[in-house]
Design a protein around this motif. Structure first.
Motif, PDB file in Angstrom:
ATOM      1  N   GLU A  16       0.447 -13.567   0.571  1.00  0.00           N
ATOM      2  CA  GLU A  16      -0.962 -13.512   0.546  1.00  0.00           C
ATOM      3  C   GLU A  16      -1.736 -13.065   1.469  1.00  0.00           C
ATOM      4  N   PRO A  17      -1.300 -13.524   3.149  1.00  0.00           N
ATOM      5  CA  PRO A  17      -2.097 -12.842   4.117  1.00  0.00           C
ATOM      6  C   PRO A  17      -1.990 -11.542   4.326  1.00  0.00           C
ATOM      7  N   LEU A  18      -0.793 -11.023   3.718  1.00  0.00           N
ATOM      8  CA  LEU A  18      -0.722  -9.617   4.053  1.00  0.00           C
ATOM      9  C   LEU A  18      -1.472  -8.604   3.083  1.00  0.00           C
ATOM     10  N   LEU A  19      -1.357  -9.252   1.684  1.00  0.00           N
ATOM     11  CA  LEU A  19      -2.239  -8.557   0.570  1.00  0.00           C
ATOM     12  C   LEU A  19      -3.700  -8.525   1.099  1.00  0.00           C
ATOM     13  N   ALA A  20      -4.079  -9.869   1.706  1.00  0.00           N
ATOM     14  CA  ALA A  20      -5.694  -9.649   2.083  1.00  0.00           C
ATOM     15  C   ALA A  20      -5.650  -8.950   3.369  1.00  0.00           C
ATOM     16  N   SER A  21      -4.861  -8.334   3.986  1.00  0.00           N
ATOM     17  CA  SER A  21      -5.008  -7.745   5.164  1.00  0.00           C
ATOM     18  C   SER A  21      -5.899  -6.679   4.977  1.00  0.00           C
ATOM     19  N   ARG A  22      -6.946  -6.204   6.052  1.00  0.00           N
ATOM     20  CA  ARG A  22      -7.829  -5.092   5.926  1.00  0.00           C
ATOM     21  C   ARG A  22      -6.942  -3.799   6.572  1.00  0.00           C
ATOM     22  N   GLU A  23      -5.900  -3.536   6.712  1.00  0.00           N
ATOM     23  CA  GLU A  23      -4.994  -2.594   7.205  1.00  0.00           C
ATOM     24  C   GLU A  23      -4.160  -2.108   5.878  1.00  0.00           C
ATOM     25  N   TYR A  24      -4.493  -0.675   5.832  1.00  0.00           N
ATOM     26  CA  TYR A  24      -3.915   0.048   4.972  1.00  0.00           C
ATOM     27  C   TYR A  24      -2.695   0.631   5.468  1.00  0.00           C
ATOM     28  N   ASP A  25      -1.442   0.161   5.250  1.00  0.00           N
ATOM     29  CA  ASP A  25      -0.411   0.563   5.840  1.00  0.00           C
ATOM     30  C   ASP A  25       0.838   1.275   4.738  1.00  0.00           C
ATOM     31  N   PHE A  26       0.659   2.648   4.713  1.00  0.00           N
ATOM     32  CA  PHE A  26       1.326   3.069   3.588  1.00  0.00           C
ATOM     33  C   PHE A  26       2.708   3.518   3.901  1.00  0.00           C
ATOM     34  N   GLY A  27       3.758   3.315   3.117  1.00  0.00           N
ATOM     35  CA  GLY A  27       5.176   3.757   3.375  1.00  0.00           C
ATOM     36  C   GLY A  27       6.038   2.700   2.952  1.00  0.00           C
ATOM     37  N   LEU A  28       7.459   3.048   2.748  1.00  0.00           N
ATOM     38  CA  LEU A  28       8.291   2.286   2.067  1.00  0.00           C
ATOM     39  C   LEU A  28       8.983   1.732   3.177  1.00  0.00           C
ATOM     40  N   ARG A  29       8.550   0.363   3.562  1.00  0.00           N
ATOM     41  CA  ARG A  29       9.141  -0.469   4.514  1.00  0.00           C
ATOM     42  C   ARG A  29       9.023  -1.987   3.931  1.00  0.00           C
ATOM     43  N   PRO A  57       8.386  -5.555   3.408  1.00  0.00           N
ATOM     44  CA  PRO A  57       6.978  -6.088   3.131  1.00  0.00           C
ATOM     45  C   PRO A  57       6.426  -6.830   4.379  1.00  0.00           C
ATOM     46  N   GLU A  58       7.312  -7.697   4.861  1.00  0.00           N
ATOM     47  CA  GLU A  58       7.008  -8.687   5.640  1.00  0.00           C
ATOM     48  C   GLU A  58       6.940  -8.061   7.187  1.00  0.00           C
ATOM     49  N   GLY A  59       7.421  -6.743   7.193  1.00  0.00           N
ATOM     50  CA  GLY A  59       7.286  -5.896   8.363  1.00  0.00           C
ATOM     51  C   GLY A  59       5.904  -5.001   8.405  1.00  0.00           C
ATOM     52  N   LYS A  60       5.077  -5.143   7.479  1.00  0.00           N
ATOM     53  CA  LYS A  60       4.020  -4.125   7.591  1.00  0.00           C
ATOM     54  C   LYS A  60       2.895  -5.016   7.789  1.00  0.00           C
ATOM     55  N   ARG A  61       1.869  -4.012   8.223  1.00  0.00           N
ATOM     56  CA  ARG A  61       0.444  -4.746   8.433  1.00  0.00           C
ATOM     57  C   ARG A  61      -0.453  -5.024   7.367  1.00  0.00           C
ATOM     58  N   GLY A  62      -0.105  -4.780   6.309  1.00  0.00           N
ATOM     59  CA  GLY A  62      -0.956  -4.594   5.027  1.00  0.00           C
ATOM     60  C   GLY A  62      -0.088  -4.162   3.778  1.00  0.00           C
ATOM     61  N   LEU A  63      -0.295  -5.074   2.454  1.00  0.00           N
ATOM     62  CA  LEU A  63       0.450  -4.686   1.623  1.00  0.00           C
ATOM     63  C   LEU A  63      -0.568  -4.401   0.171  1.00  0.00           C
ATOM     64  N   ILE A  64      -0.035  -3.464  -0.583  1.00  0.00           N
ATOM     65  CA  ILE A  64      -0.616  -3.302  -2.030  1.00  0.00           C
ATOM     66  C   ILE A  64       0.201  -3.377  -2.927  1.00  0.00           C
ATOM     67  N   ALA A  65      -0.366  -4.224  -4.059  1.00  0.00           N
ATOM     68  CA  ALA A  65       0.350  -4.897  -5.304  1.00  0.00           C
ATOM     69  C   ALA A  65       0.078  -3.997  -6.731  1.00  0.00           C
ATOM     70  N   GLY A  66       1.039  -3.774  -7.235  1.00  0.00           N
ATOM     71  CA  GLY A  66       1.072  -3.160  -8.640  1.00  0.00           C
ATOM     72  C   GLY A  66       1.350  -4.060  -9.806  1.00  0.00           C
ATOM     73  N   MET A  67       1.259  -3.381 -10.847  1.00  0.00           N
ATOM     74  CA  MET A  67       1.587  -4.267 -12.164  1.00  0.00           C
ATOM     75  C   MET A  67       2.525  -3.402 -13.092  1.00  0.00           C
ATOM     76  N   SER A  68       3.422  -4.224 -13.541  1.00  0.00           N
ATOM     77  CA  SER A  68       4.572  -3.405 -14.331  1.00  0.00           C
ATOM     78  C   SER A  68       4.985  -4.411 -15.641  1.00  0.00           C
ATOM     79  N   MET A  69       4.008  -4.286 -16.714  1.00  0.00           N
ATOM     80  CA  MET A  69       4.390  -5.056 -17.861  1.00  0.00           C
ATOM     81  C   MET A  69       4.940  -4.392 -18.876  1.00  0.00           C
ATOM     82  N   THR A  70       3.977  -3.210 -19.411  1.00  0.00           N
ATOM     83  CA  THR A  70       4.413  -2.670 -20.708  1.00  0.00           C
ATOM     84  C   THR A  70       5.988  -1.767 -20.807  1.00  0.00           C
ATOM     85  N   GLU A  71       6.463  -1.890 -22.165  1.00  0.00           N
ATOM     86  CA  GLU A  71       7.319  -1.254 -22.316  1.00  0.00           C
ATOM     87  C   GLU A  71       7.244  -0.491 -23.448  1.00  0.00           C
ATOM     88  N   LYS A  72       8.187   0.790 -23.890  1.00  0.00           N
ATOM     89  CA  LYS A  72       7.891   1.603 -24.898  1.00  0.00           C
ATOM     90  C   LYS A  72       8.042   1.095 -26.211  1.00  0.00           C
TER      91      LYS A  72
END
Length: 530
Positions: free
Chosen positions: A154-167, A169-184
């Motif tokens: 939660e602290p990383l999701l709420a961070s005001r740092e946009y840190d793009f790139g595949l690394r 999660p807990e080594g980044k300055r901020g996180l972005i979350a997605g959603m993956s529910m629907t299936e064909k």
């Protein structure tokens, strides 16, 4: 020497340098929701959204759509999504201003109203990047069903740092979350999902195919899968804590009608690591916390689109002359602009109220109706520009293409209407709270009083509810908007709304408000403040 035929006359100047947040309904809702302390930052964001530079960023992010790279030059899987730099600049601003998850860690009164107002203003610059911003906002209440995971992320999701790139999660300055529910095979029927989750150590291994995953470049995803105890919710990282890639494979990006700056993908899990969120078998109940928050943003996003369309239409009409007079002064056009403004203010007032009240029934009702009104509003606003509105340079086609998404995302019309019926049947307290909101305006306008009385009779009739669902939910939404406008809106707007939407004194199209409406006062509120 300029040829006579090349002289440019009677063309509208660019709509640049205006304050997007100088919106009376927006500012009133901000202060009413106890978030007046956020006005300076809202104004800063509103001025930025109105600049030519930011408008160009929005254009570039949509012109240069994301590109999927499944493999590198040597044949190794990379599953990377490449974005134009304009996308990252838009995301950086949104995160820096706390449009994502920061309100969940802000104990000031009105924190969620402040965030809603800022999301509304900034979305008018470019709507597509609002998708990952919205899902990051929505991930936190769902993640709290797993206190250990919430403490980690939660602290990383709420961070005001946009840190793009595949690394990791807990080594980044901020996180972005997605959603993956629907299936064909299921779509909205998520209980039909076939993705499997097998216990493995302190987590699970997920295997399956997801038909529509929003923002596949995100750091973590909330997803549904069938565990031994039934359909369950999981948090799936793109990169594992040890820095290795999780077994999440991007198959293709969707070629969408709108929302083109944002990537949406089909993905496959091939024994991907996921961590249980909540209890096994209670996945829908867990993830509904995320769905409710993204539904709120569907309403806010639609209201923002309406305001953007109204502003552009009013600006055009104020600077374009036809038949010897400015369009904005001609009665037929004033009626159209006023009607668009009434619809816009009703949506904005409801959106800001929802952000503060978190009314479960009010949200379901408003998500259905406001989002349904978005495409019709965008089409009429585009038509105000005539042929000039039909070309890409005007920005109106992008606005129009974006408008159907909010009604489809997080449950299209029938799903939203049926959700209202479920709340009506299962939550007497929610129904009582909704009716109390309507009764708070009792006696203020006889047209509203009449509609509320009829609505109570309809709610008492439990016959053929599914057949009547859309009609019933529409009437509930209109009564709610009427109640809010009568109590809190501008008197001219409230009067026009009650006359046209509640008393039915209008035609089927925009621009059919009755005589006696204060067109001048309403249109003035829709003009951009340059």
């Amino acid at each position: 020497m300029t040829r006579v035929t090349h002289e440019v006359t009677n063309q509208v100047p660019p709509l640049e340098g205006h304050d997007v947040s100088a919106d009376p309904a927006l500012l009133d809702g901000l202060h009413r929701g106890g978030a007046g302390w956020a006005e300076p930052e809202l104004r800063e964001l509103g001025l930025l959204a109105g600049t030519a530079e930011v408008q160009e960023l929005g254009r570039l992010a949509n012109t240069h759509s994301p590109v999927l790279h499944t493999h590198d030059r040597y044949g190794h899987r990379v599953d990377e999504v490449e974005f134009h730099p304009a996308w990252h600049r838009l995301m950086t601003t949104a995160v820096r201003h706390g449009l994502h998850a920061t309100p969940w860690r802000d104990d000031r009164p009105g924190a969620h109203v402040a965030r809603a107002a800022k999301f509304y203003a900034w979305s008018q610059a470019e709507a597509g990047h609002g998708c990952p911003i919205s899902m990051t906002y929505a991930a936190v209440p769902a993640l709290r069903a797993a206190p250990g995971l919430a403490a980690r992320f939660e602290p990383l999701l709420a961070s005001r740092e946009y840190d793009f790139g595949l690394r990791a999660p807990e080594g980044k300055r901020g996180l972005i979350a997605g959603m993956s529910m629907t299936e064909k095979q299921g779509g909205s029927d998520v209980r039909a999902n076939t993705t499997r989750a097998v216990p493995n150590g302190d987590g699970y291994l997920l295997t399956g195919h997801k038909w529509f995953t929003s923002a596949p470049m995100s750091d973590v995803f909330l997803t549904l899968a069938q565990a031994p105890g039934g359909l369950s919710c999981f948090l799936v990282p793109r990169v594992l804590p040890d820095g290795t890639r999780n077994a999440v494979f991007l198959q293709r990006l969707k070629d969408k009608l709108g929302n083109r700056s944002n990537a949406s993908a089909e993905i496959e899990y091939d024994e991907a690591v996921g961590w249980l969120v909540g209890e096994e078998g209670r996945g829908v109940r867990t993830i509904i916390e995320m769905v409710n928050s993204t539904r709120l943003d569907c309403v806010i996003g639609t209201a923002a689109g309406m305001r953007a369309g109204l502003t552009r239409a009013a600006h055009h009409a104020a600077h374009r002359t036809a038949f010897g007079a400015p369009l904005v002064d001609q009665p037929a056009m004033r009626n159209v602009l006023a009607d668009l403004a009434v619809e816009s203010e009703a949506a904005t007032t409801a959106a800001l109220w929802l952000a503060g009240s978190r009314s479960r029934l009010g949200l379901a009702v408003t998500k259905y109706w406001v989002c349904k009104r978005g495409p019709a509003h965008a089409a009429e606003a585009l038509e105000c520009l005539g042929g000039n509105g039909y070309v890409e340079d005007s920005g109106m086609p992008r606005l129009f293409r974006e408008s159907p998404l909010m009604s489809i995302w997080e449950g299209s019309g029938n799903v939203a209407a049926l959700d209202v019926l479920r709340v009506l049947g299962r939550s007497p307290d929610a129904v009582a709270g909704f009716l109390a909101e309507l009764d708070a305006a009792h006696g203020a306008d006889p047209r509203l009083d009449g509609v509320v009385a009829e609505l109570k009779d309809e709610l008492a009739d439990t016959g053929d509810l599914e057949v009547r669902a859309r009609r019933l939910v529409e009437r509930m939404a209109l009564a709610l908007q009427g109640s809010l406008l009568v109590r809190f809106g501008h008197p001219a707007v409230a009067d026009a709304f009650c006359a046209s939407r509640l008393a039915g004194d209008r035609g089927a199209a925009f621009g059919t408000l009755p005589r006696g409406v204060d067109f001048g006062a309403i249109v003035e509120r829709g003009l951009p403040k340059l």
